[in-house]
Design an enzyme around this catalytic site. Structure first.
Site, PDB file in Angstrom:
ATOM      1  N   SER A 208      46.214  44.587  44.387  1.00 40.51           N
ATOM      2  CA  SER A 208      47.019  44.110  43.265  1.00 40.51           C
ATOM      3  C   SER A 208      46.327  42.924  42.602  1.00 40.51           C
ATOM      4  CB  SER A 208      48.406  43.691  43.758  1.00 40.51           C
ATOM      5  OG  SER A 208      49.119  44.793  44.277  1.00 40.51           O
ATOM      6  N   GLY A 209      46.666  42.699  41.350  1.00 41.15           N
ATOM      7  CA  GLY A 209      46.072  41.592  40.605  1.00 41.15           C
ATOM      8  C   GLY A 209      45.282  42.030  39.393  1.00 41.15           C
ATOM      9  N   HIS A 210      45.212  43.352  39.155  1.00 40.16           N
ATOM     10  CA  HIS A 210      44.439  43.877  38.032  1.00 40.16           C
ATOM     11  C   HIS A 210      45.338  44.511  36.966  1.00 40.16           C
ATOM     12  CE1 HIS A 210      41.148  43.124  40.688  1.00 40.16           C
ATOM     13  NE2 HIS A 210      41.518  44.060  41.543  1.00 40.16           N
TER      14      HIS A 210
ATOM     15  N   LYS B 264      37.697  52.861  42.895  1.00 39.74           N
ATOM     16  CA  LYS B 264      36.672  51.913  42.468  1.00 39.74           C
ATOM     17  C   LYS B 264      35.726  51.624  43.632  1.00 39.74           C
ATOM     18  CE  LYS B 264      39.508  48.654  41.129  1.00 39.74           C
ATOM     19  NZ  LYS B 264      40.726  49.303  41.653  1.00 39.74           N
TER      20      LYS B 264
ATOM     21  N   ASP C 290      38.175  49.998  49.646  1.00 38.67           N
ATOM     22  CA  ASP C 290      38.797  51.132  48.959  1.00 38.67           C
ATOM     23  C   ASP C 290      38.128  52.447  49.352  1.00 38.67           C
ATOM     24  OD1 ASP C 290      40.556  49.461  47.692  1.00 38.67           O
ATOM     25  OD2 ASP C 290      39.486  49.399  45.785  1.00 38.67           O
TER      26      ASP C 290
ATOM     27  N   HIS D 153      37.359  40.285  41.136  1.00 39.08           N
ATOM     28  CA  HIS D 153      37.988  39.536  42.219  1.00 39.08           C
ATOM     29  C   HIS D 153      37.406  38.125  42.290  1.00 39.08           C
ATOM     30  CE1 HIS D 153      37.959  43.856  43.440  1.00 39.08           C
ATOM     31  NE2 HIS D 153      39.240  43.599  43.583  1.00 39.08           N
TER      32      HIS D 153
ATOM     33  N   THR E  42      51.226  22.683   8.636  1.00 40.67           N
ATOM     34  CA  THR E  42      52.119  21.867   7.816  1.00 40.67           C
ATOM     35  C   THR E  42      51.377  20.746   7.115  1.00 40.67           C
ATOM     36  OG1 THR E  42      53.930  22.344   9.340  1.00 40.67           O
ATOM     37  CG2 THR E  42      54.210  20.468   7.871  1.00 40.67           C
TER      38      THR E  42
END
Length: 616
Positions: free
Chosen positions: A76-78, A147, A152, A264, A529
């Site tokens: 997780s994290g992608h 990947k 993995d 990572h 402004t």
């Protein structure tokens, strides 16, 4: 009273460093972060997604065994990878590991079992809730897109072997598109799997949706995986949720960046000083092209050829690594596409980017950076398992995966490219085009002011130079109390005025023309402004002076007073609102008193500005 101590976020004495900064994240207990993320995703898509019981696995709500089902996943994290790609025409499911950690073999195997029929049963899949027959098993099957990371590969590989041992039809394709690391001369590739993976998801999912069998889907996925190449650049490294300090790897005074940092936070190719978007685009494009792809020629040994050639039809992904603004992504995209599409004679590549995807596809939490992925659609064409493959069609096929975005397709026929197709409405209605000021129109209004044009020019130049020098402190203060653009806006306007004075575009010899020219310089360079209010003030001064039969000291005072009133009327602020009016109105009052010179007026303005520090 407003306390200005420590406007930089400190106590005024101790500087804040990365080592003392606490990461700020929307978190509860970091150990439950992945499961809470999954719950949030299911709340967004309750009709399309489901969670596999006892596992961090998200599946489509519509699983069919009569066609190839595609799974992917990883740490997780992608996000949105990989759950964001679940939908008709893309993934059937995603297996989520912990933060930057491979999912377990048991979760991967559970996902495979959920999307493939049980070979030990012989139920008819045509009935609701049924399971496929052996014939349906042969038609369907499961493809894992993985990947190229050791964890993995091993965990997905082990799950594949177990599933195949059960009689399930399962295959695995590995994506290794990163060009950051040097290509090995022999042996296994060490390239990491990064953002190019999403294109493998897309073409494989589209092929499965079209009814291709598992062998064909595998070949198509393999062909895309072998064709796409990627390189990323990090301006700041990733800080992982749950850590106690900010990752300061690139937080140096020298402004270092890292070419090729992994998703990572792994080491990249090298660190470098900060470069422009054009320079970074050039580095990424050249690296991707030179890294090359393996070309399987007929009757010859495999060879490494450039990833793309001049004139090729390209698919390009400009991927936000997590912490880059959409504004910057647009600038980088412009640099990448124009360099790829510019003619070779102009230093470009002469290609056509027919498919362009820009956004967050494969992120690394809050990493400030971006990656570019390129695949030559020209080279990716071919025949797969007795089937002609057109990657363009597979990329363009419709999917309802929530994170996918459809590309505007530009077909490079007749020299048309994406860059040449950019539409600009041409209409002669700009203020600068229709209001060119000429001194000759106002020569009939005599000027009797003690200040000569040289003095006026020197005063304006001095003021502009001071604004340019003050940009850092103005930006610093406005970042704390405002939106952070004051210093940059003021600097931009000051530089434009200086440039126009140097090129004699601003006429300092007549007040009507001078104030009008200042207004036009501000209009073309300053936003926000402050920009529009200063433009209103100078235009009002010019318009008031146009009505005078003589421009003397009294006329100038009157014009200034009316200009300040205009700023108040249009801006909606008054004296005491802690705005520029708190400096301007005291200057007006001193000027109206009669017995004063410019130094008295400037002193009153300065005192008025300082008084805002005590206003509540």
């Amino acid at each position: 009273m407003t306390d200005l101590t420590g406007l930089d976020g400190t106590d005024g004495n101790q500087p804040t460093t990365a080592a003392t900064m606490i990461p700020k994240k929307f978190l509860n207990d970091p150990t439950h972060a992945v499961s809470e993320y999954i719950s949030g995703l299911l709340l967004q898509y309750p009709n399309r997604l489901q969670k596999l019981s006892n596992h961090n696995v998200i599946l489509s709500s519509n699983i069919r065994y009569d066609r190839v089902n595609i799974l992917s996943g990883g740490g997780s994290g992608h996000e949105p990878s990989h759950a964001g790609w679940i939908g008709e025409g893309m993934l059937t499911g995603a297996i989520l590991g912990g933060i930057f950690a491979s999912p377990s073999v048991s979760s991967i195997l559970a996902a495979i079992r959920a999307v493939t029929p049980d070979p030990s049963t012989d139920l008819d899949n045509s009935s609701e809730g049924g399971v496929a027959t052996a014939a349906a098993t042969a038609v369907g099957g499961c493809l894992l897109i993985v990947k190229n990371y050791t964890g993995d590969r091993l965990n997905f590989g082990m799950a594949t072997e177990i599933a195949c041992g059960e009689g399930r039809n399962v295959r695995m394709v590995i994506v290794a598109d990163d060009t950051a690391l040097e290509r090995p001369l022999k042996g296994g590739g060490n390239a990491r799997g990064v953002a190019g993976t999403i294109l493998v998801h897309k073409v494989a999912g589209a092929a499965a949706q079209r009814g291709c069998n598992l062998d064909q889907v595998v070949e198509i996925a393999t062909k895309m995986a072998g064709s796409v190449r990627t390189l990323g650049v990090a301006l700041n490294a990733v800080t992982i949720p749950g850590t106690t300090i900010v990752n300061d790897r690139l937080m140096t005074d020298s402004g270092m960046i890292e070419i090729g940092m992994g998703i990572h936070g792994e080491a990249g190719r090298h660190q470098s000083s900060l470069k422009s978007a054009d320079e970074l685009a050039s580095i990424m494009i050249r690296s991707i092209c030179d890294y090359g792809i393996v070309w399987k020629g007929a009757g010859v040994e495999d060879e490494i050829v450039p990833t793309f050639d001049a004139g090729d039809d390209l698919c390009v992904v400009v991927n936000n690594l997590g912490g880059t603004s959409n504004f910057e992504m647009g600038i980088l995209t412009n640099s990448v596409v124009r360099q790829l599409e510019n003619d070779v004679a102009m230093g470009g590549w002469g290609c056509c980017v027919s498919r362009l995807y820009v956004g967050s596809f494969m992120t690394s939490f809050d990493m400030q950076g971006a990656s570019v992925s390129i695949v030559s659609l020209t080279k990716a064409k071919g025949t797969v398992k007795d089937m002609d493959v057109d990657m363009c069609h597979l990329l363009d096929d419709v999917t309802d995966a929530p994170a996918w975005q459809t590309s505007d397709v530009v077909v490079g026929e007749g020299g048309t490219t994406r860059s040449k197709k950019v539409n600009i409405m041409k209409k002669n209605n700009d203020i600068s085009a229709s209001e060119v000021t000429s001194r000759a129109k106002y020569d009939h209004i005599p000027v009797q002011v003690g200040l000569g044009s040289n003095v006026m020019e020197k005063a304006v130049v001095a003021a502009c130079n001071r604004l340019v020098e003050s940009e850092p402190i103005l930006t610093k203060y406005d970042t704390i109390v405002g939106d952070g653009d004051c210093g940059i806006t003021m600097e931009r306007g000051a530089r434009e005025i200086l440039s126009r004075i140097e090129s004699k575009v601003i006429d300092t010899t007549h007040p009507v023309v001078f104030f009008e020219d200042l207004a036009m310089a501000i209009s073309s360079s300053m936003g926000g402004t402050s920009g529009i209010l200063l433009e209103i003030m100078f235009r009002k001064m010019s318009s008031v002076l146009k009505t005078k039969s003589l421009i003397d000291g009294d006329a100038m005072k009157n014009a200034f007073e009316q200009a300040v009133n205009a700023v108040s009327f249009y801006g909606g602020a008054t004296l005491g609102s802690r705005t520029m009016l708190d400096a301007l109105y005291p200057a007006v009052e001193v000027m109206k008193s009669g017995q004063c010179d410019l130094s008295d007026v400037a002193k009153a303005a300065s005192e008025g500005a300082l008084a805002t520090a005590t206003m509540s």
